[in-house]
Scaffold this motif. Sequence first.
Motif, PDB file in Angstrom:
ATOM      1  N   VAL A 165       0.918  -1.104  -0.046  1.00 51.22           N
ATOM      2  CA  VAL A 165      -0.043   0.071   0.032  1.00 51.22           C
ATOM      3  C   VAL A 165       0.876   1.155   0.010  1.00 51.22           C
ATOM      4  N   VAL A 166       0.331   2.371  -0.793  1.00 47.23           N
ATOM      5  CA  VAL A 166       1.022   3.744  -0.790  1.00 47.23           C
ATOM      6  C   VAL A 166       0.405   4.535   0.245  1.00 47.23           C
ATOM      7  N   CYS A 167       1.151   5.007   1.274  1.00 50.81           N
ATOM      8  CA  CYS A 167       0.444   5.666   2.365  1.00 50.81           C
ATOM      9  C   CYS A 167       1.332   6.814   2.918  1.00 50.81           C
ATOM     10  N   ALA A 168       0.703   7.931   3.622  1.00 44.63           N
ATOM     11  CA  ALA A 168       1.568   8.759   4.027  1.00 44.63           C
ATOM     12  C   ALA A 168       0.634   9.292   5.522  1.00 44.63           C
ATOM     13  N   TRP A 202       8.157   2.289  -8.536  1.00 46.77           N
ATOM     14  CA  TRP A 202       6.977   1.757  -8.139  1.00 46.77           C
ATOM     15  C   TRP A 202       5.939   1.618  -9.057  1.00 46.77           C
ATOM     16  N   SER A 203       5.409   0.356  -9.261  1.00 47.20           N
ATOM     17  CA  SER A 203       4.528  -0.085 -10.309  1.00 47.20           C
ATOM     18  C   SER A 203       3.196  -0.241 -10.029  1.00 47.20           C
ATOM     19  N   PHE A 204       2.204   0.328 -10.988  1.00 47.17           N
ATOM     20  CA  PHE A 204       0.967   0.225 -10.431  1.00 47.17           C
ATOM     21  C   PHE A 204       0.054  -0.188 -11.800  1.00 47.17           C
ATOM     22  N   GLY A 208      -5.880  -2.529 -16.947  1.00 52.40           N
ATOM     23  CA  GLY A 208      -4.858  -3.225 -17.821  1.00 52.40           C
ATOM     24  C   GLY A 208      -3.503  -2.310 -18.218  1.00 52.40           C
ATOM     25  N   GLN A 209      -3.646  -1.184 -17.644  1.00 50.98           N
ATOM     26  CA  GLN A 209      -2.659  -0.177 -18.038  1.00 50.98           C
ATOM     27  C   GLN A 209      -1.574  -0.169 -16.817  1.00 50.98           C
ATOM     28  N   VAL A 263      -1.308  -1.797  -6.815  1.00 50.13           N
ATOM     29  CA  VAL A 263       0.126  -1.853  -6.640  1.00 50.13           C
ATOM     30  C   VAL A 263       0.579  -3.317  -7.045  1.00 50.13           C
ATOM     31  N   LEU A 264       1.525  -3.735  -7.943  1.00 58.02           N
ATOM     32  CA  LEU A 264       1.796  -4.839  -8.093  1.00 58.02           C
ATOM     33  C   LEU A 264       2.703  -5.459  -7.181  1.00 58.02           C
TER      34      LEU A 264
END
Length: 305
Positions: A165-168, A202-204, A208-209, A263-264
């Motif tokens: 997870v991306v977080c802040a 970082w890959s998302f 399908g994109q 997130v991959l």
Amino acid sequence: MIRDLISLKTFVTIASQGSFAKAADKLGISRPLATKHVAALEKELGAKLFNRTTRQLSLTEAGRTLCSTASTMFGLLEGAEQDIRGATSSPKGTLRLNAPMSFGTLHLSEIVSDFLCMHPYVDVELTLDDRTINVVEEGYDIAIRVGRLEDSTLVARHLGPARMVVCASPSYLDVNGTPENPADLERHQCLVYDYLARRSTWSFERYGQTENIRVSGRLRSNNGETLVQAAVAGVGVVLAPTFIASEHLKSGTLTPLLCDWKVLEPSFYAVMPPGRIDVGKVRAFVDHLVGALGTVPYWDRDLDF
């Protein structure tokens, strides 16, 4: 054919311990005798097995080949012996286990403790290390890994997803704004984990994109807990596994971001040298670990995103 199994066992123990002295202590023999066993084996094979300096001991290419095969053989012999002795119902012996640092400190200690209470004849040697160890050469029965498997010679059991997870923190977002899409991360302070396969990317994925975002920031570390604590303190945005960040996400000290993007994610695996899964203590621990984590890991069950 190698006839002296004692010399072969001595060699494997030295390789796993990384020291003639430590191996001799473990085997209950003198160091000169351990040296004699290896010399006899090298003479029989006509090949040098170790590179030795005053400070370092490492396997030669021939040593690595022999260690891999011999470790598998001894694992199979141990499994057969335990089956014959009926050890499938009462696992015995020392289990050497390796796991990532943060997963070990946050989750594995309790799982191991429960396992030891259930199996009084098993001892556990647990090493926590974020580097990718050589399971065979370093003499481990099991290594828990988070990521993608590359070594096809190892036996692996999938334990579940390792959700990312991306977080802040709310305080960071109040000052710097909330990223609305992955590209926005390029203008944010991102906290970078050094052992990520592509540590600055970082890959998302969505519809399908795929978006591969190059991130940067003032703090990098080889420890995930350090980065999560920095994010809680308002230093930046972190890409973290939920097994580290879940309690902060539940309490609100961290806010999940970009939830409409996937997130991959890597996976959890238990990896073992060939033949080890049939050893009673190994099979018992892997089964215990699978049961403890569950189909959905317990730290993910109350997350609402």
